[in-house]
Design a protein around this motif. Structure first.
Motif, PDB file in Angstrom:
ATOM      1  N   LEU A 183      20.828  23.161  44.926  1.00  0.00           N
ATOM      2  CA  LEU A 183      22.064  23.931  44.763  1.00  0.00           C
ATOM      3  C   LEU A 183      21.785  25.427  44.915  1.00  0.00           C
ATOM      4  CD1 LEU A 183      25.021  23.117  44.060  1.00  0.00           C
ATOM      5  CD2 LEU A 183      24.487  23.726  41.691  1.00  0.00           C
ATOM      6  N   HIS A 184      20.741  25.902  44.266  1.00  0.00           N
ATOM      7  CA  HIS A 184      20.390  27.320  44.365  1.00  0.00           C
ATOM      8  C   HIS A 184      19.923  27.690  45.769  1.00  0.00           C
ATOM      9  CE1 HIS A 184      20.679  28.823  40.165  1.00  0.00           C
ATOM     10  NE2 HIS A 184      20.577  27.534  39.879  1.00  0.00           N
ATOM     11  N   PHE A 185      19.269  26.762  46.447  1.00  0.00           N
ATOM     12  CA  PHE A 185      18.880  26.997  47.835  1.00  0.00           C
ATOM     13  C   PHE A 185      20.121  27.234  48.687  1.00  0.00           C
ATOM     14  CE2 PHE A 185      17.817  25.831  52.145  1.00  0.00           C
ATOM     15  CZ  PHE A 185      16.517  26.291  52.334  1.00  0.00           C
ATOM     16  N   GLY A 186      21.143  26.398  48.486  1.00  0.00           N
ATOM     17  CA  GLY A 186      22.378  26.557  49.244  1.00  0.00           C
ATOM     18  C   GLY A 186      23.070  27.878  48.984  1.00  0.00           C
ATOM     19  N   LEU A 187      22.953  28.385  47.758  1.00  0.00           N
ATOM     20  CA  LEU A 187      23.559  29.676  47.417  1.00  0.00           C
ATOM     21  C   LEU A 187      22.768  30.849  47.998  1.00  0.00           C
ATOM     22  CD1 LEU A 187      24.478  29.039  43.663  1.00  0.00           C
ATOM     23  CD2 LEU A 187      26.070  29.230  45.589  1.00  0.00           C
TER      24      LEU A 187
END
Length: 293
Positions: free
Chosen positions: A103-107
């Motif tokens: 999720l943080h990678f996508g952000l």
């Protein structure tokens, strides 16, 4: 063993197989690179598949400095693995701790993500349990240090959300518990303190999630109680997201129900590859029950 050196000098063990569009698999706290074997054997038929052990998980390095473990560093390691393999963009598939990292990678790196599969992500996110989660995380870290992974794994592997796995597939669960007991005691403790206990709640990311453009599949088991509501929240918040709930399933989704997991993720990836996974149509207002005008 093949390794990639992260930006701070930490060696990360990885394995890859297959060819085609890359998929990066990111494991949970209780797993390691081996946790994705059912997916490596299935998706290599069509994709270039990469799995790796996070820092703190042998055969990757186990730094002893607590400041070398954090949610941000976990995402940096994902980028470093892709860079080390010369991969510009990939589908990212993560479970639990790996789901949070996905999720943080996508952000942080929307240009590097072809799509995101966020599975079993939610522990510590619910505001009512936030303080409890941080406290129990510290206790888990202490137990790993004092008892050691071979002993404490027997306790940790019987968490409520893993019992359904133990009941339906005792051999699979025993393999999971055995591999958990082979982890580094100090690496597990530092990961629990540095990554798990300090990461922000998913609910605190609402404003950013509403602007995230990556096609996203959220996957939860219906007996993984503390991931159900966060999963619904992500579905309602991330524009191009879908929610998959697997019945009679707990936390260890990809090895507990490998056939279902592989089928739905495969369909998702194929749909994304055809540019057929758009954001939700704004006409489908969630507040509307029936059309009257």
């Amino acid at each position: 063993m093949p390794t990639i050196t992260a930006r701070d000098g930490t060696a990360l063990h990885y394995e890859e197989a297959g060819s085609g569009t890359p998929i990066l698999f990111v494991h949970e706290f209780g797993g390691d690179w081996r946790s994705w074997e059912p997916q490596m054997r299935y998706f290599t038929r069509r994709y270039r598949c990469i799995t790796y052990s996070a820092r703190g998980y042998p055969p990757s390095d186990v730094p002893t400095d607590p400041e070398r473990y954090s949610q941000a560093i976990a995402v940096d390691d994902m980028v470093d693995v892709l860079d080390g393999l010369g991969i510009d963009r990939a589908h990212i598939v993560g479970l639990s701790m790996g789901g949070f990292a996905t999720l943080h990678f996508g952000l942080r790196h929307p240009d590097r993500a072809r799509s995101l599969v966020v599975a079993g992500a939610g522990y510590g996110a619910e505001k009512a349990y936030e303080d409890y989660f941080r406290g129990v995380s510290m206790e888990v870290a202490r137990q790993f240090e004092e008892l050691g992974a071979p002993v404490f794994a027997k306790v940790y592997a019987q968490a409520a959300s893993r019992i359904v796995f133990q009941v339906k597939d005792p051999r699979g669960w025993e393999a999971f518990a055995r591999e958990l007991g082979e982890h580094s005691s100090i690496g597990s403790a530092l990961t629990m303190r540095g990554v798990q206990a300090r990461r922000p709640s998913i609910y605190d990311l609402e404003a950013e999630l509403r602007t995230m453009t990556a096609p996203t599949l959220v996957v939860v088991g219906d007996e993984d109680d503390h991931c159900l509501q966060p999963g619904i929240f992500m579905k309602k918040t991330i524009p191009a997201s879908g929610l998959l709930v697997l019945p009679k399933t707990g936390h260890t989704l990809n090895i507990e129900e490998p056939a279902l997991f592989n089928q739905f993720v495969s369909d998702f990836l194929a749909t994304v590859e055809q540019d057929k996974w758009p954001p939700r149509d704004p006409r489908s207002l969630p507040g509307e029950i029936m059309k009257t005008s």
